[in-house]
Design an enzyme around this catalytic site. Structure first.
Site, PDB file in Angstrom:
ATOM      1  N   HIS A 219       0.757  -1.155   0.025  1.00  0.00           N
ATOM      2  CA  HIS A 219       0.036  -0.062  -0.201  1.00  0.00           C
ATOM      3  C   HIS A 219       0.921   1.284  -0.043  1.00  0.00           C
ATOM      4  CE1 HIS A 219      -3.391   2.556   0.265  1.00  0.00           C
ATOM      5  NE2 HIS A 219      -3.651   2.256   1.634  1.00  0.00           N
ATOM      6  N   HIS A 258      -1.948  -2.225 -10.452  1.00  0.00           N
ATOM      7  CA  HIS A 258      -2.982  -1.585  -9.401  1.00  0.00           C
ATOM      8  C   HIS A 258      -4.281  -2.582  -9.637  1.00  0.00           C
ATOM      9  CE1 HIS A 258      -5.770   1.266  -7.163  1.00  0.00           C
ATOM     10  NE2 HIS A 258      -4.593   1.799  -6.827  1.00  0.00           N
ATOM     11  N   ASP A 312       3.096   5.284  -7.028  1.00  0.00           N
ATOM     12  CA  ASP A 312       4.211   5.046  -6.378  1.00  0.00           C
ATOM     13  C   ASP A 312       5.575   5.367  -7.103  1.00  0.00           C
ATOM     14  OD1 ASP A 312       2.881   4.565  -3.721  1.00  0.00           O
ATOM     15  OD2 ASP A 312       2.273   2.861  -4.699  1.00  0.00           O
TER      16      ASP A 312
END
Length: 375
Positions: A219, A258, A312
């Site tokens: 996460h 994702h 990210d």
């Protein structure tokens, strides 16, 4: 067994007006506003108001929220003293989670009204940057920098963290990064916060749950893992071999794929451009070059399977180019997301229902107990 969904994938856990994701097209909306337009024209404070109140603020309402955040930034002295006692080797997310819980003990208001809980949401949003900056400076044996009474939310954080006022460009990039991380529908940390809140626990407990969930490398911790991966690759010329070796060994490539997006994460698309601009002005352009080549290699090999860059992949580079320590990337994520967590909790409490899912039992059938003397 047919109803079992590992990781609750595809399970609808709640209704919300706050955030919408179109995973197929790679679109993200806050209260109906495209993220691209909010990044272009709004501030983080405006977006907080949007989620807390369901609409964008007027000029006067925005000024009021900004002033409220400024007034609530300062931590109680006892909290600062407690932060100083934490081991300097602690991960900043552990420190943040612990202090978030500690803040509850300084809230002497017994009310659980919507107004009282909204005030708590503002307090938590105002004080998260101060907690992170104070902890980091104390572990560096530096004196904490008190909040600036004139700076906006993002600029003040950089000021407290780095000890000097950021230039306008740097402050705006941090503001944009925080907008992009403010909310993301029913992600793991938001769901965790709602599970805690659904028991009618307090807002601090719900937020502490969110911090704990965000820490994981699947996460929020992924942006920290991305930078470590780039350091391991070391040079753009090593990218192709690194990717092929990782895929052959079925190693998860951090920053790609994702659960919801099957297209390019719109947040990554925005941050990539800012990472590119910043890399042209800093000595850290090597990381952007590695990332750019890494993206091309992965999309070439996995794009047809719906695996594209996520936020990210580029957020860590942006923070790194600002001179921010790698282990602060996830706390900054939490600093932005706390207003999203609180908005979801406030919304869920309007029609609260305790989360209590079932599980499928796979253990032994009924059997007779055997006394210890006969075993």
């Amino acid at each position: 067994m047919d109803d079992y969904s590992p990781g609750l994938e595809g399970v609808i856990a709640a209704k919300s007006r706050l955030c919408q994701i179109d995973g197929a097209l790679g679109k993200l909306f806050y209260m109906g506003y495209p993220i691209e337009e909010l990044v272009e024209g709004a501030t983080y404070e405006e977006c907080c108001y949007l989620l807390w109140h369901g609409r964008l603020p007027t000029r006067e309402e925005l000024a009021g929220l900004k002033q409220e955040l400024i007034e609530k930034r300062t931590l109680p002295q006892q909290v600062i003293d407690f932060i100083a006692l934490l081991p300097h080797t602690s991960h900043p997310m552990d420190a943040l989670r612990t202090v978030a819980s500690l803040l509850a003990t300084f809230d002497q208001n017994p009310e659980r009204s919507p107004e009282a809980n909204l005030n708590r949401a503002v307090v938590l949003t105002a004080q998260f940057p101060t907690i992170i900056a104070h902890f980091h400076r104390l572990r560096q044996n530096q004196k904490p920098v008190e909040p600036h009474p004139k700076l906006g939310h993002a600029a003040n954080f950089l000021y407290m963290l780095l000890g000097k006022e950021p230039d306008e460009t740097m402050a705006r990039v941090m503001d944009i990064a925080m907008i992009l991380h403010l909310d993301h529908e029913m992600n793991a940390s938001t769901f965790g916060a709602l599970v805690t809140a659904s028991t009618l626990s307090d807002l601090y407990s719900a937020v502490a749950t969110g911090v704990g969930a965000l820490k994981g490398s699947l996460h929020g911790g992924a942006n920290e893992a991305v930078l470590k991966m780039l350091q391991e690759i070391g040079d753009p010329k090593n990218v192709e071999a690194f990717v092929d070796d990782a895929l052959a060994k079925k190693v998860k490539m951090m920053g790609f794929g994702h659960r919801v997006y099957k297209n390019y994460d719109p947040r990554a698309k925005i941050l990539k451009e800012y990472a590119r601009r910043m890399s042209e002005k800093t000595k850290f352009s090597r990381f952007f070059k590695i990332n750019d080549k890494l993206e091309k290699a992965m999309v070439e090999r996995k794009g047809k399977q719906g695996i594209f860059p996520n936020v990210d992949l580029y957020s860590g580079i942006v923070y790194h180019q600002m001179g921010i320590a790698t282990d602060l990337f996830t706390p900054i994520f939490a600093m932005a997301r706390v207003s999203g967590w609180t908005a979801h909790v406030l919304e869920y409490w309007q029609d609260n229902k305790l989360f209590r899912p079932n599980s499928i039992y796979e253990g032994p059938g009924p059997r007779k107990f055997v006394p210890i003397s006969q075993r």
